[in-house]
Design a protein around this motif. Structure first.
Motif, PDB file in Angstrom:
ATOM      1  N   LEU A 162       0.747   1.811   7.895  1.00  0.00           N
ATOM      2  CA  LEU A 162       1.886   0.437   8.212  1.00  0.00           C
ATOM      3  C   LEU A 162       2.500   1.205   8.643  1.00  0.00           C
ATOM      4  CD1 LEU A 162       3.554   0.000   4.196  1.00  0.00           C
ATOM      5  CD2 LEU A 162       1.490  -1.705   5.111  1.00  0.00           C
ATOM      6  N   THR A 166       8.395   0.270   8.304  1.00  0.00           N
ATOM      7  CA  THR A 166       8.229  -0.170   7.393  1.00  0.00           C
ATOM      8  C   THR A 166       8.072   1.485   6.482  1.00  0.00           C
ATOM      9  OG1 THR A 166       6.578  -2.110   8.010  1.00  0.00           O
ATOM     10  CG2 THR A 166       6.279  -1.403   5.179  1.00  0.00           C
ATOM     11  N   THR A 187      -2.850  -3.874   3.875  1.00  0.00           N
ATOM     12  CA  THR A 187      -3.630  -3.056   4.597  1.00  0.00           C
ATOM     13  C   THR A 187      -4.391  -3.736   4.256  1.00  0.00           C
ATOM     14  OG1 THR A 187      -4.024  -1.308   3.824  1.00  0.00           O
ATOM     15  CG2 THR A 187      -2.165  -1.484   5.350  1.00  0.00           C
ATOM     16  N   SER A 239       2.890  -5.310   6.430  1.00  0.00           N
ATOM     17  CA  SER A 239       2.126  -4.700   7.399  1.00  0.00           C
ATOM     18  C   SER A 239       2.469  -5.662   8.664  1.00  0.00           C
ATOM     19  CB  SER A 239       0.896  -5.038   7.124  1.00  0.00           C
ATOM     20  OG  SER A 239       0.552  -7.113   7.277  1.00  0.00           O
TER      21      SER A 239
END
Length: 305
Positions: A162, A166, A187, A239
């Motif tokens: 990520l 994040t 992801t 993401s």
């Protein structure tokens, strides 16, 4: 309101204890009366960027509660977001006493920053009474929270893939703990059913104040809900493949006696997405299967390119 928040995620790493995090949450949700029907909502400690939408909804509800007496209890709220709130400033809350009846009362609240409204909220209050009762929704057959791994363990499988902001966000301590029944790897880029089941609770005991638990639940209802409309499209906030903002938010409180410091199940689904907007519905159950509250939210959702 930008769909970011500082309330969810695993509790690991250095930082305040769970009790201190909940104490901060209680202070955040406790508004201060500064004049006739005028209240002050404080800033979140450590908050950055845009204000979490659930915070504004909860503070507006708390202000409305402060003007209602006669044993009437909040049973529904409907809010519209107009501008993103700024974490650098407190929020002013102006309450309008639209109606006071024998059984019901209605309040309208403007949340204001810099002289401009960022949210309007209408709330209805009802004096509890006996009446017909049924609940058509049953709690989904899902594992209990004790049988699910903590979020801090689940995210280890994908956190390194990520974006750095994040990752930092996910590693911070939170006042609310989540345990996803059907956690999706953000992801993988694959479409998934537009359904989520998430157990949540605050991480330490809360005071025995029923109104405070209602306000805290309003705060928590803005978590995970809008993300349901992204699942069929293989994009998400974590993401960096999606961005969004809440447009409106509604909560119906069904039960009087519930606690947000015990596990509650948030079951959400998105029946429709189109035209840059996503519609989401939610049901909240306690561990005994009682339907505690229902929610609905529509928001702007866009693909990041």
């Amino acid at each position: 309101m930008e769909v970011t928040n500082d309330a969810t995620g695993p509790e690991e790493g250095n930082g305040p204890s769970p009790a201190e995090m909940v104490e901060r949450l209680v202070r955040l949700l406790t508004v201060t009366e500064v004049g006739p029907d005028l209240y002050h909502g404080s800033r979140q400690i450590g908050g950055r960027g845009r204000v979490f939408g659930g915070q504004v909804v909860a503070q507006a509800l708390a202000a409305a509660i402060g003007t209602v007496d006669g044993g009437r209890v909040a049973h529904s709220l409907h809010a519209y977001f107009m501008r993103g709130g700024d974490e650098d400033y407190p929020i002013d809350l102006r309450v309008h006493r639209d109606f006071d009846g024998r059984s019901f009362a209605t309040r309208r609240v403007e949340a204001i920053q810099g002289g401009e409204p960022i949210l309007t909220l209408s709330a209805s209050f009802h004096r509890p009474e006996e009446g017909l009762a049924h609940a058509d929704y049953r709690m989904p057959a899902v594992p209990m929270p004790e049988d699910l791994p903590p979020e801090s363990e689940v995210v280890k499988s994908f956190i390194e893939r990520l974006p750095a902001p994040t990752q930092a966000f996910l590693k911070r301590r939170r006042s609310v703990e989540l345990r996803h029944v059907n956690r999706v790897d953000p992801t993988d880029g694959r479409p998934h059913d537009a359904v989520q089941h998430v157990w949540f609770r605050v991480v330490a005991p809360m005071p025995d104040d029923a109104d405070l638990h209602r306000v805290a639940l309003a705060y928590m209802t803005d978590m995970v809900l809008l993300g349901s409309s992204l699942l069929p499209h293989g994009i998400n906030w974590m993401s960096g493949t999606a961005k969004g903002a809440s447009l409106d938010h509604a909560v119906w409180f069904h039960e009087l006696d519930f606690r947000v410091d015990d596990w509650l199940l948030y079951s959400t689904h998105s029946p429709w997405t189109g035209g840059g907007r996503g519609l989401n519905h939610g049901r909240i159950f306690d561990r005994d299967g009682r339907l505690i509250a229902s929610t609905a939210q529509e928001g702007v959702i866009r693909r990041m390119r």
